[in-house]
Design an enzyme around this catalytic site. Structure first.
Site, PDB file in Angstrom:
ATOM      1  N   ARG A 232     -14.197 -20.145  -5.402  1.00 14.63           N
ATOM      2  CA  ARG A 232     -12.925 -19.897  -5.273  1.00 14.63           C
ATOM      3  C   ARG A 232     -12.162 -19.007  -6.157  1.00 14.63           C
ATOM      4  O   ARG A 232     -12.626 -19.147  -7.194  1.00 14.63           O
ATOM      5  CB  ARG A 232     -12.098 -21.351  -5.357  1.00 14.63           C
ATOM      6  CG  ARG A 232     -12.389 -22.498  -4.341  1.00 14.63           C
ATOM      7  CD  ARG A 232     -11.662 -22.489  -3.021  1.00 14.63           C
ATOM      8  NE  ARG A 232     -11.827 -23.373  -2.186  1.00 14.63           N
ATOM      9  CZ  ARG A 232     -12.906 -23.591  -1.349  1.00 14.63           C
ATOM     10  NH1 ARG A 232     -13.784 -22.526  -1.095  1.00 14.63           N
ATOM     11  NH2 ARG A 232     -13.073 -24.411  -0.591  1.00 14.63           N
ATOM     12  N   GLU A 261      -6.339 -12.587  -2.050  1.00 15.85           N
ATOM     13  CA  GLU A 261      -7.247 -12.040  -1.213  1.00 15.85           C
ATOM     14  C   GLU A 261      -6.236 -11.958   0.070  1.00 15.85           C
ATOM     15  O   GLU A 261      -5.313 -12.439   0.281  1.00 15.85           O
ATOM     16  CB  GLU A 261      -8.196 -12.922  -0.716  1.00 15.85           C
ATOM     17  CG  GLU A 261      -9.202 -13.355  -1.938  1.00 15.85           C
ATOM     18  CD  GLU A 261     -10.247 -14.256  -1.243  1.00 15.85           C
ATOM     19  OE1 GLU A 261     -10.396 -14.634  -0.231  1.00 15.85           O
ATOM     20  OE2 GLU A 261     -11.175 -14.605  -2.421  1.00 15.85           O
ATOM     21  N   HIS A 281     -15.019 -12.010   0.074  1.00 19.12           N
ATOM     22  CA  HIS A 281     -15.230 -13.416   0.497  1.00 19.12           C
ATOM     23  C   HIS A 281     -16.132 -13.426   1.850  1.00 19.12           C
ATOM     24  O   HIS A 281     -15.623 -13.846   2.880  1.00 19.12           O
ATOM     25  CB  HIS A 281     -13.981 -13.733   0.774  1.00 19.12           C
ATOM     26  CG  HIS A 281     -13.857 -15.210   0.948  1.00 19.12           C
ATOM     27  ND1 HIS A 281     -12.681 -15.955   0.531  1.00 19.12           N
ATOM     28  CD2 HIS A 281     -14.596 -16.290   1.225  1.00 19.12           C
ATOM     29  CE1 HIS A 281     -12.721 -17.528   0.445  1.00 19.12           C
ATOM     30  NE2 HIS A 281     -14.157 -17.487   0.807  1.00 19.12           N
TER      31      HIS A 281
END
Ligand code: 9EZ
Length: 544
Positions: A232, A261, A281
């Protein structure tokens, strides 16, 4: 008439094969709120990934909607509160991504160790730079994993298979679980930082893991350590990482997740000078994971439309309204008794014993049990709710024991949780001491009366005059206001051990706790948080 299902966001077409068993399926591209509102009224179910935003307005237009499926894990793009209020079930696929995330971690680990992205760039520029990209072997090196959940476990297995020595820090797993995988458990992070050649993170982002990798912890690592974060964003302090890499303290890092993000163009890591591998990601981005999440969610939608239950519902009011009504006022108390018991315990859970007393026992106490489980589990797991708490407890093999006693005891109704973990048994009791006045009334051998406060300081100390002044001075110097304070004695004699329990208006940072621990006669200083019932609606909010 056959139900109608709308599938958006480029979901794998197999979803259509599964759903068409029970419904007419329309595939459409991602639609903005207004366009979605125009058509959503005709559908009984909706299946999305993360692009489609299911806003309160969309839900208002969705008059026939019964179930929404998120093909993936996080449900940030779906307004759960509104869905719950409108009786719409939301389901997801919590496990479909596990293999993908673990494999991406291993991919990052090895590409970091062998400079693969840098070498690839170099050769494509027509160069042949061999000595520049001499790598590091993982064989015989020590990998430290912070966290040993579903993804962490797979990474650990792969690392063991590559001949790595693996150590694990996870305050919530048992030693047996760690050793079963061929790794060893360390009981504190003090024993962790200095021995790892590689570090990988596999925890959710919680109060305890936010900025776990910071200037201080980076400096405690072995010089030349290599770090992977595929878990994370926000667990790693990106400024501190940049400094660590540039100073050489960290030899290399690999990241798939970021504080913000999509990545901020001003992110310090984009201009970091040194070995750093980054991916946008991609942890869950495999064909197989996308297929698995699509199948998982489509099957659940099909089952729910056919009148069966969903296996990964995020929000169904599991608790029938008629069962909930008589015990409603105890739900927040029950959750907090569980949450407190978990915070004062350590290690893997063996059993959770829940005893209700007095008036509560006249009713079905299932909702109270579920609230306790939610409290216990939510301290170290993400997305625990009233629906999945009992399922998670079962999947992890935690024994849940219920006991009741109609005897009144000192209060009209009370809840006692006995949490049995690797570190021993912790017992916490809560009671309604008057109308709408929930209190924690016992913490192990301490009998007390503690409000359900957001921020709590617990300081066991030598029972002698002057100790309270010392603690309150430190709080005052740090501009922390005391709301309420109780002092509880272990035995009713002077000179033994006593505990100050202070509720404050603010979080108490580690530096302040450390300062208190330096004071002669203070045995320990711990911060505990609870979740007070903020509004009369809070039950509904915490439903999700
Ligand atoms: C907590 C943790 C790691 C941790 C590990 C796991 C949920 N959770 N939290 C404090 N599995 C480091 C410090």
């Amino acid at each position: 008439m056959k139900p109608k299902i709308l599938v958006t966001d480029k979901i794998n077409k197999v979803a259509g094969d599964i759903l068409s068993e029970v419904a007419d399926v329309d595939f459409k591209e991602t639609l903005p709120e207004d366009r979605l509102c125009e058509i959503i009224g005709q559908y009984d179910a909706l299946m999305v990934r993360s692009q489609t935003k299911v806003t309160p307005k969309v839900l208002e237009c969705a008059k026939r909607m019964k179930i929404i499926g998120r093909a993936g894990v996080g449900v940030d793009n779906i307004n759960l509160e509104e869905a719950t209020n409108r009786g719409v079930i939301v389901v997801n696929s919590p496990e479909g991504n596990t293999a993908a995330a673990a494999e991406h971690t291993v991919a990052l680990l090895l590409s970091m160790a062998r400079n693969i992205p840098q070498a690839d760039l170099s050769i494509k520029q027509g160069k042949w730079e061999r000595s520049k990209f001499t790598g590091t072997e993982v064989f015989n090196k020590t990998l430290g994993s912070i966290g040993l959940g579903k993804i962490g476990s797979r990474v650990v297995k792969a690392a063991v298979a590559m001949g790595m020595k693996v150590i694990v820090y996870d305050p919530y797993v048992t030693r047996e679980r760690v050793e079963e995988l061929g790794a060893s458990l360390v009981k504190s992070l003090d024993e962790f930082w200095g021995v790892c050649d590689f570090i990988t993170i596999h925890t959710p982002k919680t109060r305890e893991t936010a900025y776990l990798i910071n200037r201080n912890t980076i400096n405690r690592m072995k010089k030349g350590v290599m770090l992977v974060n595929c878990a994370r964003g926000g667990i790693v302090d990106e400024e501190a990482l940049k400094e660590g890499i540039e100073s050489g303290q960290i030899a290399a890092a690999a990241l798939d997740v970021f504080e913000k993000e999509p990545i901020d163009p001003n992110n310090p890591l984009l201009t970091t000078n040194g070995h750093l591998v980054m991916t946008p990601h991609l942890g869950a981005s495999t064909e197989e994971a996308q297929l698995k999440v699509a199948v998982d969610v489509a099957e659940q939608i099909r089952d729910v439309l056919a009148g069966k239950s969903a296996k990964s519902a995020v929000n169904i009011p599991y608790l029938r309204a008629d069962l909930l009504e008589p015990v409603k006022e105890y739900m927040n108390l029950a959750e907090n008794v569980g949450l407190l018991a978990r915070q004062i315990s350590e290690g893997g859970i063996k059993s959770i014993e829940i005893a209700t007393r007095g008036k509560l026992t006249q009713y079905d106490t299932t909702p109270v049990k579920v609230a306790v489980l939610k409290g216990v589990l939510s301290h170290n797991l993400e997305d625990v709710n009233y629906v999945n708490a009992p399922i998670i407890a079962k999947q992890n093999g935690f024994e849940v024991i219920e006991a009741r006693s109609e005897q009144l005891g000192s209060y009209a109704g009370s809840i006692t949780v006995k949490l049995n973990t690797d570190s021993g048994i912790q017992t916490v009791s809560g009671a309604m001491i008057a109308d709408k006045t929930p209190r924690i009334v016992r913490i192990n051998e301490y009998v007390t009366s503690l409000e359900i406060a957001e921020h709590i300081l617990v300081a066991p100390h030598h029972d002698k005059p002057g100790m309270i002044a010392k603690v309150s001075t430190i709080l005052g110097n740090n501009n922390i206001n005391i709301r309420m304070m109780v002092v509880a004695r272990k035995e009713d004699t002077v000179g033994g051990e006593s505990t100050m329990i202070i509720t404050t208006d603010e979080h108490i940072w580690d530096e302040i706790l450390d300062e208190m621990k330096q004071v002669e006669g203070i045995f320990d200083a711990r911060y505990i948080y609870l979740r007070p019932d903020k509004t009369s609606l809070s039950l509904q909010h915490s439903m999700v």
